[in-house]
Design a protein around this motif. Sequence first.
Motif, PDB file in Angstrom:
ATOM      1  N   GLU A  38      -1.208  16.521   8.387  1.00  0.00           N
ATOM      2  CA  GLU A  38      -1.272  17.702   9.250  1.00  0.00           C
ATOM      3  C   GLU A  38      -0.243  18.748   8.840  1.00  0.00           C
ATOM      4  OE1 GLU A  38      -1.720  17.144  13.505  1.00  0.00           O
ATOM      5  OE2 GLU A  38      -2.135  15.016  13.190  1.00  0.00           O
ATOM      6  N   LEU A  39       0.909  18.299   8.367  1.00  0.00           N
ATOM      7  CA  LEU A  39       1.935  19.244   7.916  1.00  0.00           C
ATOM      8  C   LEU A  39       1.482  19.988   6.662  1.00  0.00           C
ATOM      9  CD1 LEU A  39       5.123  17.059   8.502  1.00  0.00           C
ATOM     10  CD2 LEU A  39       4.551  19.177   9.704  1.00  0.00           C
ATOM     11  N   LEU A  40       0.769  19.311   5.783  1.00  0.00           N
ATOM     12  CA  LEU A  40       0.230  19.982   4.596  1.00  0.00           C
ATOM     13  C   LEU A  40      -0.777  21.060   5.001  1.00  0.00           C
ATOM     14  CD1 LEU A  40      -0.263  16.924   2.201  1.00  0.00           C
ATOM     15  CD2 LEU A  40       1.322  18.832   1.852  1.00  0.00           C
ATOM     16  N   VAL A  41      -1.611  20.737   5.973  1.00  0.00           N
ATOM     17  CA  VAL A  41      -2.587  21.717   6.469  1.00  0.00           C
ATOM     18  C   VAL A  41      -1.862  22.895   7.111  1.00  0.00           C
ATOM     19  CG1 VAL A  41      -4.452  22.099   8.125  1.00  0.00           C
ATOM     20  CG2 VAL A  41      -4.390  19.986   6.782  1.00  0.00           C
ATOM     21  N   LEU A  42      -0.818  22.599   7.890  1.00  0.00           N
ATOM     22  CA  LEU A  42      -0.036  23.664   8.520  1.00  0.00           C
ATOM     23  C   LEU A  42       0.629  24.538   7.463  1.00  0.00           C
ATOM     24  CD1 LEU A  42       1.263  25.082  10.925  1.00  0.00           C
ATOM     25  CD2 LEU A  42       3.021  23.276  10.961  1.00  0.00           C
ATOM     26  N   GLY A  43       1.151  23.915   6.416  1.00  0.00           N
ATOM     27  CA  GLY A  43       1.781  24.682   5.341  1.00  0.00           C
ATOM     28  C   GLY A  43       0.807  25.645   4.687  1.00  0.00           C
ATOM     29  N   MET A  44      -0.428  25.188   4.469  1.00  0.00           N
ATOM     30  CA  MET A  44      -1.434  26.071   3.867  1.00  0.00           C
ATOM     31  C   MET A  44      -1.786  27.223   4.805  1.00  0.00           C
ATOM     32  SD  MET A  44      -3.989  23.554   1.688  1.00  0.00           S
ATOM     33  CE  MET A  44      -4.107  22.164   2.826  1.00  0.00           C
ATOM     34  N   ALA A  45      -1.855  26.948   6.104  1.00  0.00           N
ATOM     35  CA  ALA A  45      -2.148  28.012   7.069  1.00  0.00           C
ATOM     36  C   ALA A  45      -1.035  29.058   7.072  1.00  0.00           C
ATOM     37  CB  ALA A  45      -2.319  27.411   8.461  1.00  0.00           C
ATOM     38  N   LEU A  46       0.197  28.611   6.957  1.00  0.00           N
ATOM     39  CA  LEU A  46       1.326  29.548   6.926  1.00  0.00           C
ATOM     40  C   LEU A  46       1.279  30.427   5.679  1.00  0.00           C
ATOM     41  CD1 LEU A  46       4.104  27.077   8.122  1.00  0.00           C
ATOM     42  CD2 LEU A  46       3.288  29.071   9.386  1.00  0.00           C
ATOM     43  N   LEU A  47       0.942  29.840   4.545  1.00  0.00           N
ATOM     44  CA  LEU A  47       0.858  30.615   3.302  1.00  0.00           C
ATOM     45  C   LEU A  47      -0.269  31.652   3.375  1.00  0.00           C
ATOM     46  CD1 LEU A  47       1.464  27.739   0.748  1.00  0.00           C
ATOM     47  CD2 LEU A  47       2.918  29.754   1.038  1.00  0.00           C
ATOM     48  N   ARG A  48      -1.389  31.259   3.940  1.00  0.00           N
ATOM     49  CA  ARG A  48      -2.491  32.226   4.093  1.00  0.00           C
ATOM     50  C   ARG A  48      -2.070  33.363   5.020  1.00  0.00           C
ATOM     51  NH1 ARG A  48      -5.582  27.302   4.687  1.00  0.00           N
ATOM     52  NH2 ARG A  48      -6.739  26.842   2.752  1.00  0.00           N
ATOM     53  N   GLY A  49      -1.314  33.000   6.065  1.00  0.00           N
ATOM     54  CA  GLY A  49      -0.823  34.031   6.980  1.00  0.00           C
ATOM     55  C   GLY A  49       0.128  34.991   6.296  1.00  0.00           C
ATOM     56  N   MET A  50       0.982  34.465   5.420  1.00  0.00           N
ATOM     57  CA  MET A  50       1.891  35.337   4.669  1.00  0.00           C
ATOM     58  C   MET A  50       1.109  36.292   3.779  1.00  0.00           C
ATOM     59  SD  MET A  50       4.892  32.732   3.413  1.00  0.00           S
ATOM     60  CE  MET A  50       5.697  31.622   4.560  1.00  0.00           C
ATOM     61  N   SER A  51       0.071  35.760   3.130  1.00  0.00           N
ATOM     62  CA  SER A  51      -0.723  36.584   2.222  1.00  0.00           C
ATOM     63  C   SER A  51      -1.428  37.707   2.971  1.00  0.00           C
ATOM     64  CB  SER A  51      -1.749  35.706   1.500  1.00  0.00           C
ATOM     65  OG  SER A  51      -2.574  36.483   0.653  1.00  0.00           O
ATOM     66  N   SER A  52      -2.119  37.361   4.050  1.00  0.00           N
ATOM     67  CA  SER A  52      -2.844  38.388   4.804  1.00  0.00           C
ATOM     68  C   SER A  52      -1.884  39.367   5.464  1.00  0.00           C
ATOM     69  CB  SER A  52      -3.731  37.725   5.859  1.00  0.00           C
ATOM     70  OG  SER A  52      -2.946  36.962   6.774  1.00  0.00           O
ATOM     71  N   GLY A  53      -0.743  38.862   5.946  1.00  0.00           N
ATOM     72  CA  GLY A  53       0.235  39.746   6.572  1.00  0.00           C
ATOM     73  C   GLY A  53       0.794  40.761   5.601  1.00  0.00           C
ATOM     74  N   CYS A  54       0.940  40.350   4.356  1.00  0.00           N
ATOM     75  CA  CYS A  54       1.441  41.263   3.326  1.00  0.00           C
ATOM     76  C   CYS A  54       0.386  42.313   2.975  1.00  0.00           C
ATOM     77  CB  CYS A  54       1.842  40.467   2.093  1.00  0.00           C
ATOM     78  SG  CYS A  54       2.243  41.468   0.645  1.00  0.00           S
ATOM     79  N   ILE A  55      -0.829  41.862   2.707  1.00  0.00           N
ATOM     80  CA  ILE A  55      -1.886  42.769   2.253  1.00  0.00           C
ATOM     81  C   ILE A  55      -2.262  43.781   3.334  1.00  0.00           C
ATOM     82  CG2 ILE A  55      -4.292  42.861   1.495  1.00  0.00           C
ATOM     83  CD1 ILE A  55      -3.845  40.074   0.252  1.00  0.00           C
ATOM     84  N   GLU A  56      -2.269  43.340   4.579  1.00  0.00           N
ATOM     85  CA  GLU A  56      -2.714  44.207   5.671  1.00  0.00           C
ATOM     86  C   GLU A  56      -1.623  45.163   6.161  1.00  0.00           C
ATOM     87  OE1 GLU A  56      -4.080  41.493   8.596  1.00  0.00           O
ATOM     88  OE2 GLU A  56      -5.718  40.702   7.340  1.00  0.00           O
ATOM     89  N   GLN A  57      -0.411  45.003   5.668  1.00  0.00           N
ATOM     90  CA  GLN A  57       0.680  45.880   6.081  1.00  0.00           C
ATOM     91  C   GLN A  57       0.477  47.278   5.488  1.00  0.00           C
ATOM     92  OE1 GLN A  57       3.268  47.536   7.891  1.00  0.00           O
ATOM     93  NE2 GLN A  57       3.464  45.313   8.248  1.00  0.00           N
ATOM     94  N   ARG A  58       0.503  48.303   6.344  1.00  0.00           N
ATOM     95  CA  ARG A  58       0.234  49.666   5.885  1.00  0.00           C
ATOM     96  C   ARG A  58       1.447  50.323   5.239  1.00  0.00           C
ATOM     97  NH1 ARG A  58      -3.494  52.408  10.662  1.00  0.00           N
ATOM     98  NH2 ARG A  58      -5.253  50.918  10.528  1.00  0.00           N
ATOM     99  N   MET A  59       2.628  50.006   5.735  1.00  0.00           N
ATOM    100  CA  MET A  59       3.825  50.647   5.184  1.00  0.00           C
ATOM    101  C   MET A  59       4.206  49.981   3.867  1.00  0.00           C
ATOM    102  SD  MET A  59       6.107  51.169   8.628  1.00  0.00           S
ATOM    103  CE  MET A  59       7.386  52.002   7.691  1.00  0.00           C
ATOM    104  N   LYS A  60       4.316  50.802   2.832  1.00  0.00           N
ATOM    105  CA  LYS A  60       4.560  50.276   1.491  1.00  0.00           C
ATOM    106  C   LYS A  60       5.868  49.503   1.409  1.00  0.00           C
ATOM    107  CE  LYS A  60       4.876  51.661  -3.352  1.00  0.00           C
ATOM    108  NZ  LYS A  60       4.820  52.790  -4.318  1.00  0.00           N
TER     109      LYS A  60
END
Length: 318
Positions: A227-249
């Motif tokens: 479950e921790l491995l699954v949680l780790g992958m969810a966190l990484l996906r969240g980091m990726s989307s949070g970065c890409i969707e951020q409007r301020m350069k």
Amino acid sequence: AAEEPPTVPKEKRGGSGGGPLYVQGYRPEVVKKTRHPKQVQKGLEAAFRKRQNLALKERRDEVVAALRRVAFEPLEDEGALRRLFTEVSEYLSQVGLSLGGSEDWADRLYIEEKKKGAESTLLFSDEELDIAEAAQKRMELMYNVDAWSTQLVVRVSSGQLLLTSGIEGTREDVLTRVLKRLDEDMRYHSELFDEPTSRLIMSRINEMGLPHSLHALDAQLLDNVAELLVLGMALLRGMSSGCIEQRMKAVRSVAAQKAVQSIEKVRTTVTPMRKVFVQARTQLGELLDQLLELLDQVNAAVTPHLPVQAEDSDEDYY
């Protein structure tokens, strides 16, 4: 008439015509085990040992009863094992029979009582010394069951707390805690179930028939790891989307830097332990491979958003 000599049995020989099994057919006397009581220096140590010997003499029957309990008392479940271990270990420690000491229990109880005009006798009989030896072996294994079970329960509880507490703090902070838990739990699992010494102790625990829940607790630990491995992958996906969707350069660049740092932290933590994951459970190896593949995907997604370092120009010097 002269008295006839006693009949001597014929020599017993091995099945293939070897030498005599016993000389003139007589079985040798049972060889007593050699005990090695500790040689103490005169002075404070000798005085302490003498005082302890007097206490053992006064409580002799109690000590033998406690040793018999440890050596022979039936144990229905792990709870009974823990109760016996707790009750008896403290008492035996008080009389000088503690686990991990420099002297085996049977050697410690090899106490000769010297009497004037008579041969010295043993305070504890040879049979009782044998019981002490058996009790020590069983108690040492009971200690392992008690200690390992307690450690596993604590680790399982810590993992469950991390999994159920939700994301408290930044994704980077939570991922750091996840990696720490993965690293510590998998190392502990490997030390307990893969290292030769621990495996030997585990086999002796099973051979002696001591009740324990070590394998069941380890299964819960590995469930947490999955479950921790699954949680780790969810966190990484969240980091990726949070970065890409951020409007301020500027903010997007900072998020990309943090994501890259997290990627490297994950890679350096779990990659060297892949063999341990696979040996523990095939599913864990598969999840780990998914995590490593995701690292490359996230890295490719956030790298374009890293801040571009301006190239040096000769104009800066004029």
